[in-house]
Scaffold this active site. Sequence first.
Site, mmCIF file in Angstrom:
data_model
loop_
_atom_site.group_PDB
_atom_site.id
_atom_site.type_symbol
_atom_site.label_atom_id
_atom_site.label_comp_id
_atom_site.label_asym_id
_atom_site.label_seq_id
_atom_site.Cartn_x
_atom_site.Cartn_y
_atom_site.Cartn_z
ATOM 1 N N GLY A 55 0.851 -1.188 0.000
ATOM 2 C CA GLY A 55 0.000 0.000 0.000
ATOM 3 C C GLY A 55 0.880 1.229 0.000
ATOM 4 C CB CYS A 82 5.310 -4.122 0.320
ATOM 5 S SG CYS A 82 6.148 -2.548 -0.005
ATOM 6 C CE1 TYR A 83 0.965 1.285 5.360
ATOM 7 C CE2 TYR A 83 -0.674 -0.483 5.411
ATOM 8 C CZ TYR A 83 -0.219 0.756 5.859
ATOM 9 O OH TYR A 83 -0.937 1.446 6.795
ATOM 10 C CG HIS A 169 5.983 -6.217 -4.064
ATOM 11 N ND1 HIS A 169 4.694 -5.974 -3.682
ATOM 12 C CD2 HIS A 169 6.687 -5.091 -3.777
ATOM 13 C CE1 HIS A 169 4.600 -4.751 -3.193
ATOM 14 N NE2 HIS A 169 5.797 -4.196 -3.236
ATOM 15 C CD GLU A 171 3.091 -9.021 -4.864
ATOM 16 O OE1 GLU A 171 3.856 -9.685 -4.136
ATOM 17 O OE2 GLU A 171 2.825 -7.826 -4.648
ATOM 18 C CG ASP A 227 -15.249 -10.193 -19.922
ATOM 19 O OD1 ASP A 227 -14.487 -11.169 -20.075
ATOM 20 O OD2 ASP A 227 -14.852 -9.018 -19.851
ATOM 21 C CE LYS A 369 -11.232 -10.229 -22.077
ATOM 22 N NZ LYS A 369 -12.468 -9.419 -21.970
#
Length: 513
Positions: A55, A82-83, A169, A171, A227, A369
């Site tokens: 964040g 992180c945050y 991070h 991810e 979608d 997606k």
Amino acid sequence: MKQEMIIVLDFGGQYNQLIARRVRECSVYCEVRPYTMSLAEIQELAPKGIIFTGGPNSVYEEASPHYKKEIFELGIPILGICYGSQLMAYTLGGRVETAPVSEYGHTKVHVDESDALFAGVTADTVCWMSHTDYIAKAPEGFQVTATTPVCPVAAMSCPEKKLYATQFHPEVLHTAEGQTMLRNFVCEICGCSGDWKMDSFVETTIRTLREKIGGGRVLCALSGGVDSSVAAVLLSKAVGKQLTCVFVDHGLLRKNEGDEVEAIFGPEGPYELNFVRVNAAQRYYERLKGVTEPEQKRKIIGEEFIRIFEEEARKIGAVDFLVQGTIYPDVIESGQGKSAVIKSHHNVGGLPDVVDFKEIVEPLRMLFKDEVRQAGLELGIPAQLVYRQPFPGPGLGIRIIGEVTEEKVHIVQDADAIYREEVAKAGIAPKLGQYFAALTNMRSVGVMGDFRTYDYAVVLRAVNTSDFMTAETAELPWKVLAKVSSRIVNEVKGVNRVLYDCTGKPPATIEFE
Ligand code: XMP
């Protein structure tokens, strides 16, 4: 048995959606929730683990998002990123400060391989950093499990309480062994079995939708795009004939597209749904007559869609639920944790004001997606529909520069069909982000046989892009361009010149209007 689930608690970082996605790549179901979610709500969901996201704030500022200390006492494993890592340290009595030097980008990190989070990770590994604050001192009971020359606590853990934190991070793909770390957290530390698959998502969603909707009536605006198609099929599997899909053919679709959509979703198709196709081409051409200004064209096309949908909805009568094909990136746009209604207005252009329904149903709001595509394949939707490239709502209306006429629509449809056919034949389609033909508003002199011609110029566009916010021109093989150009001028009446658009975005946009 309750489905295993990891919650990503969102503190406003930019990679939140990625974390959920990486967890799902470990075959564990994962949802992003706002940090305002209460402790009781978390307990009710009983996740196997929680991940605190990054964040933009500083934890030592009062106005920054915090969370009750009790969350660390639930016995649920937590990974702070992180945050999120700083929040864990700060809340549990560690010290967080502004780092003497900010670390951004690829950073060499030394990790303790004996820590459960780093099992199987190389001792000196490359991670992605993006921070100005750092943990200067870990809280009591924690051990430091990674360092960098700048960061004294690049990671820390308290295995007894199953609390883990990384300043970097995991991810982000730039963290070379990030997926191993996340897998360690999800499968080893949280003990998830990793048995979630897209078919479980499909099954569970169908079951939940059935329970939620009961005997209610459901309405869906079907565009034939990925979608809305996936959302419609999910709903049709859940409630069958209680669902009505309205497909507005505005006469600005690609060649044969209206019939293709009808073949799949209409009465001859494999799905048992009430399918209403509204052939509104003439109505659109009439409304667009003489209109050349791009924004005005867009507005007319959007407005007319709403009017037609209203008319159809009135014919159907009272509707309990409205289906939206909102996917995760749309949710981000509207702001996490905020009402979905803002976005639904954005998606369907104001429908809720006129249609009498109780609730909006958005079965895909947690998916990306490519995950929606996977769900589509799982549901048996044909691959050609599932892998369609994006097509704008206003359709060919914004690929015909200047006034839209029926003649011009046919020209651009035919040229585009040839272009797509040749690109597919050349086997290069999967490498391209988006490609299509558009019709310029320019006529020029040419010669065909012994005759002078004065006809339109078609422009071909092909771009590579990952997020459609920026794009680069794709370097199509000359052989393909030459073949397409020759076929278009030979086969499409009214065209005597073919151009290739070599502009990136910015400064151009992907579409022409
Ligand atoms: P631009 O032209 O803005 O396009 O570079 C970026 C992406 O968005 C698509 N696009 C639209 N999609 N409604 C849509 O659903 C629209 O009005 C619209 N305008 C552009 C475009 O095809 C590209 O993928």
